[in-house]
Scaffold this motif. Structure first.
Motif, mmCIF file in Angstrom:
data_model
loop_
_atom_site.group_PDB
_atom_site.id
_atom_site.type_symbol
_atom_site.label_atom_id
_atom_site.label_comp_id
_atom_site.label_asym_id
_atom_site.label_seq_id
_atom_site.Cartn_x
_atom_site.Cartn_y
_atom_site.Cartn_z
ATOM 1 N N ARG A 171 0.823 -1.230 -0.013
ATOM 2 C CA ARG A 171 0.192 -0.119 0.088
ATOM 3 C C ARG A 171 0.909 0.992 -0.105
ATOM 4 O O ARG A 171 0.191 2.404 0.054
ATOM 5 C CB ARG A 171 -0.964 0.051 1.008
ATOM 6 N N GLY A 172 2.062 1.071 0.081
ATOM 7 C CA GLY A 172 3.158 2.316 0.066
ATOM 8 C C GLY A 172 3.373 2.850 1.712
ATOM 9 O O GLY A 172 3.228 2.132 2.313
ATOM 10 N N CYS A 184 -3.068 13.309 -1.017
ATOM 11 C CA CYS A 184 -2.278 12.365 -0.708
ATOM 12 C C CYS A 184 -2.653 10.889 -1.327
ATOM 13 O O CYS A 184 -3.409 10.303 -0.397
ATOM 14 C CB CYS A 184 -1.999 12.477 0.682
ATOM 15 N N SER A 185 -2.711 10.698 -2.732
ATOM 16 C CA SER A 185 -3.317 9.429 -3.015
ATOM 17 C C SER A 185 -2.310 8.237 -2.810
ATOM 18 O O SER A 185 -1.266 8.477 -2.474
ATOM 19 C CB SER A 185 -3.633 9.360 -4.565
ATOM 20 N N GLU A 186 -2.953 7.231 -2.868
ATOM 21 C CA GLU A 186 -2.304 5.634 -2.665
ATOM 22 C C GLU A 186 -1.461 5.746 -3.798
ATOM 23 O O GLU A 186 -0.342 4.991 -3.354
ATOM 24 C CB GLU A 186 -3.167 4.550 -2.718
ATOM 25 N N GLU A 187 -1.602 5.971 -4.998
ATOM 26 C CA GLU A 187 -0.618 6.038 -5.978
ATOM 27 C C GLU A 187 0.628 6.901 -5.617
ATOM 28 O O GLU A 187 1.800 6.262 -6.065
ATOM 29 C CB GLU A 187 -1.249 6.382 -7.203
ATOM 30 N N ASP A 188 0.432 7.974 -5.246
ATOM 31 C CA ASP A 188 1.468 8.816 -4.911
ATOM 32 C C ASP A 188 2.524 8.072 -3.788
ATOM 33 O O ASP A 188 3.477 8.020 -3.749
ATOM 34 C CB ASP A 188 0.996 10.212 -4.303
ATOM 35 N N LYS A 190 2.736 5.145 -3.244
ATOM 36 C CA LYS A 190 3.578 3.677 -3.513
ATOM 37 C C LYS A 190 4.709 4.289 -4.305
ATOM 38 O O LYS A 190 5.512 3.356 -4.769
ATOM 39 C CB LYS A 190 2.714 3.018 -4.497
ATOM 40 N N ASP A 191 4.876 5.456 -4.929
ATOM 41 C CA ASP A 191 5.997 5.903 -5.671
ATOM 42 C C ASP A 191 6.822 6.718 -4.898
ATOM 43 O O ASP A 191 6.401 7.969 -4.563
ATOM 44 C CB ASP A 191 5.513 6.792 -7.062
ATOM 45 N N LYS A 194 7.352 10.449 -5.914
ATOM 46 C CA LYS A 194 6.141 11.225 -5.790
ATOM 47 C C LYS A 194 5.719 11.412 -4.492
ATOM 48 O O LYS A 194 5.506 12.396 -3.941
ATOM 49 C CB LYS A 194 4.871 10.815 -6.487
#
Length: 252
Positions: A171-172, A184-188, A190-191, A194
């Motif tokens: 989940r980052g 602050c998205s989950e995609e951010d 995980k990277d 970002k």
């Protein structure tokens, strides 16, 4: 038998010492109430932080509550002994104050000597909490989230510590590291590239330990002040007991 004029000179001194000792004992009693309040507050408000320390450290609030209770009881006994003017009670009061004086000094010295051990223990437990971190109601995970959210920090040394955890692969970085929860998205998370712009980059270990060290001198000063304050009570109790004994002897 002493002259009446000498007895008249002794009685005002006894009255003055009684007044001063009663004032001291009242202040001492109030300090016990303060210790009780601080111990209860620490147990309720700081429990999440103590969960990342050694089990012995988690007993600190209970020690404060116990010390506060003893001080309140001893202060009550001191007031009673002073009002009664009992020499043996005053001597016992002085002995108990001496005992507390030694305990306070020993506690202050032990806390100062083992401060580095406490820091090391906190760091290892914080690393372990990151490794086993999950989103369930685990007290260590809750403690990590609370510390990161409250102190505006992330990870142990820095935010990149999360990249070596199992949770990050799923989940980052946790949302408790986010500067702005709405951006602050989950995609951010995980990277790592970002995430660096979205989360707090400073580690929590340095912030927590620097705060502890900055307060260490204050704690030492307070402990020394309490010890010196008890010396005043010891001297007042001994002096009052001596004057009462001499006054009784002069009347014989």
């Amino acid at each position: 038998m002493a002259s009446p004029s000498r007895r008249l000179q002794t009685k005002p001194v006894i009255t003055c010492l009684k007044s001063v000792l009663l004032t001291y004992t009242f202040v001492f009693w109030v300090s016990g109430i303060v210790l009780l309040a601080v111990g209860i507050w620490g147990r309720v408000s700081l429990a999440v932080y103590f969960s990342l320390l050694d089990e012995k450290a988690t007993n600190v609030p209970f020690v404060l509550v116990g010390a506060g209770t003893v001080v309140v009881l001893l202060g009550t006994f001191g007031c009673f002994a002073t009002c009664r003017g009992s020499t043996w009670m005053l001597k016992l009061y002085a002995m108990l104050l001496s005992l507390i004086f030694l305990i306070v000094l020993v506690a202050a010295v032990v806390g100062f000597v083992f401060r580095h051990e406490i820091k090391t223990n906190f760091e290892s437990n914080l690393n372990l909490a990151l490794k086993d971190y999950n989103v369930t109601a685990d007290r260590h995970s809750e403690a990590v989230d609370t510390i990161q959210r409250t102190l505006h920090c992330c990870g142990v040394q820095n935010y990149s510590d999360w990249e070596r955890t199992e949770y990050f692969s799923q989940r980052g970085i946790p949302r408790s590291c986010c500067k702005n929860q709405n951006d602050c998205s989950e995609e951010d998370l995980k990277d790592p590239n970002k995430a660096k712009l979205k989360v707090f980059v400073d580690g929590c270990f340095f912030l927590v330990t620097s705060t502890m060290e900055s307060k260490m001198s204050v704690v030492a000063g307070i402990s020394f002040g309490i010890a010196c304050f008890q010396l005043i009570g010891i001297m007042l109790s001994c002096c009052l007991s001596r004057y009462i004994t001499n006054n009784q002897y002069e009347m014989v």
